[in-house]
Design an enzyme around this catalytic site. Structure first.
Site: not given
Ligand code: NAD
Length: 366
Positions: A216, A131
């Site tokens: 949420y 999401k």
């Molecule tokens: P994060 O920044 O920790 O991880 C993002 C990942 O994407 C990294 O490994 C990064 O290297 C990669 N990536 C690939 N292309 C990229 C670019 N062009 N720019 C930046 N990063 C790039 O983020 P996250 O917190 O893991 O979030 C990722 C996704 O998960 C989002 O869509 C977020 O909304 C979702 N999320 C959901 C929950 C949940 O509880 N359901 C919790 C956190 C995040």
């Protein structure tokens, strides 16, 4: 469900539905664990989701996709993923030739969800996508179309639908314990840090707090009532001189009106910490605080007497493993996930209406 009745249930589902799907040889074993590839090895993927495969009954981690070779090596070794099952974003499309991978779970910045979903579907894989489903409703529609054209399932990572307290709240509300719902108050926010992170970059995030955390509140109002809002009213407050908020919004508050007459009052924020909701009807209320966190949910109800803490009926496993297994089970039985792409699209349509309402200073009808 005991293991035997589960096998019987799955076998019946297979006979009824999966015969139509071109699953590879061996896939018809209802006890087989479906193989997941995790795409995007950031915080949520590596710290929260990947460790949860250990508690899955129908899902296993079999492949990794990342733009960072060191991450592929580190996590590949940690989880016993052979080099043949590690992909870069450039080599990702070759996953089509890997029969161990049934599902690609996309956990990248929001605006990249569409292209990776399209590529995964083209490779013949089912998709779990985080999401918000995408940066725009138009992208969501394209993702649904891509998975449909490929005959593959698409599910959105709305994990709270598999969390015990939220399941209990939905049941109480839908069973009429509160009487007809009159109001929902739902607030989600946290204090965001580093101004350089992708969450504060409009092109990658699609928007600000509403896309990330306010969703949420929105999603909860919809799963609690089981209704779709017919009108929205919104107001934004963002300090544009704050280096974090050059491109995206900080606080956005919004009101929703549902067909039954139920109303919701919601906060979304990147500069205030809360994670809670309360549903109220003439017979009482149910509240959870924190409501949609990774753990530690706490529930209170008032149903005729004074407000009382309430423990929900236990679920078989944690929300993350249950979410992973839900898609596997849907694939094996030919059912639609309870949080399909259509569900993600509905939220994005409302999010776009919330932004429009705040921008134009008027109620937007849906
Ligand atoms: P994060 O920044 O920790 O991880 C993002 C990942 O994407 C990294 O490994 C990064 O290297 C990669 N990536 C690939 N292309 C990229 C670019 N062009 N720019 C930046 N990063 C790039 O983020 P996250 O917190 O893991 O979030 C990722 C996704 O998960 C989002 O869509 C977020 O909304 C979702 N999320 C959901 C929950 C949940 O509880 N359901 C919790 C956190 C995040």
């Amino acid at each position: 469900m005991d293991p035997m009745s589960k096998r019987t249930f799955l076998a019946a589902g297979l006979a009824a539905g999966v015969a139509a799907l071109p699953l590879r040889a061996g896939a018809a074993d209802p006890n087989r664990k479906l193989g997941y590839a995790i795409l995007g090895l950031g915080y949520y993927a590596t710290r929260i989701i990947m460790p949860r495969f250990a508690e899955c009954e129908q899902s296993r981690l079999v492949a990794l996709v990342s733009g960072t070779p060191e991450k592929l090596k580190t996590f590949g070794e940690q989880y016993g993923i052979p080099e043949s099952h590690r992909y870069s974003y450039e080599t990702f499309d070759r996953i089509a030739d890997n029969p161990d991978v049934d599902i690609v779970y996309i956990i990248t910045p929001n605006s990249l969800h569409r292209t990776f979903t399209e590529r995964a579907a083209k490779a013949g894989k089912h998709v779990m996508c985080e999401k918000p489903m995408a940066a725009t409703a138009a992208d969501c529609q394209a993702m649904i179309a891509a998975c449909k054209a490929a005959g593959r399932k698409l599910m959105i990572g709305y994990r709270s639908r598999f969390q015990a307290h939220n399941i209990e709240a939905i049941k109480l509300v839908r069973d009429g314990a509160l009487g007809p719902v009159r109001t929902i108050v739902a607030d989600h926010g946290f204090t965001i840090g580093d101004p350089k992170q992708w969450r504060l970059n409009k092109a990658l995030a699609g928007g600000g707090s509403l896309m990330d955390i306010g969703i949420y509140s929105l999603n909860a109002t919809r799963y609690l009532t089981g209704e779709e809002p017919v009108a929205v009213n919104a107001m934004e407050s963002t300090d544009r001189s704050d280096p974090r908020f050059k491109e995206v919004e900080d606080i956005i508050s919004f009101q929703l009106l549902f067909p039954s007459g139920a109303t919701a009052n919601c906060y979304s924020a990147y500069s205030a910490n809360f994670n809670r909701y309360r549903v109220t009807g003439p017979k009482g209320f149910v509240e959870i605080d924190p409501a949609t966190s990774y753990q530690g949910q706490s529930m209170r109800t008032q149903l005729g007497g004074p407000p009382t803490p309430r423990e929900p009926a236990p679920t078989k496993t944690n929300q993350f493993s249950a979410q992973l297994d839900h898609l596997s089970e849907c694939i094996l039985t030919g059912r639609e996930p309870i949080v399909s792409g259509e569900e993600g699209l509905k939220d994005l349509r409302i999010i776009e209406a919330i932004y429009r309402s705040a921008r134009e200073g008027r109620t937007v009808k849906l």
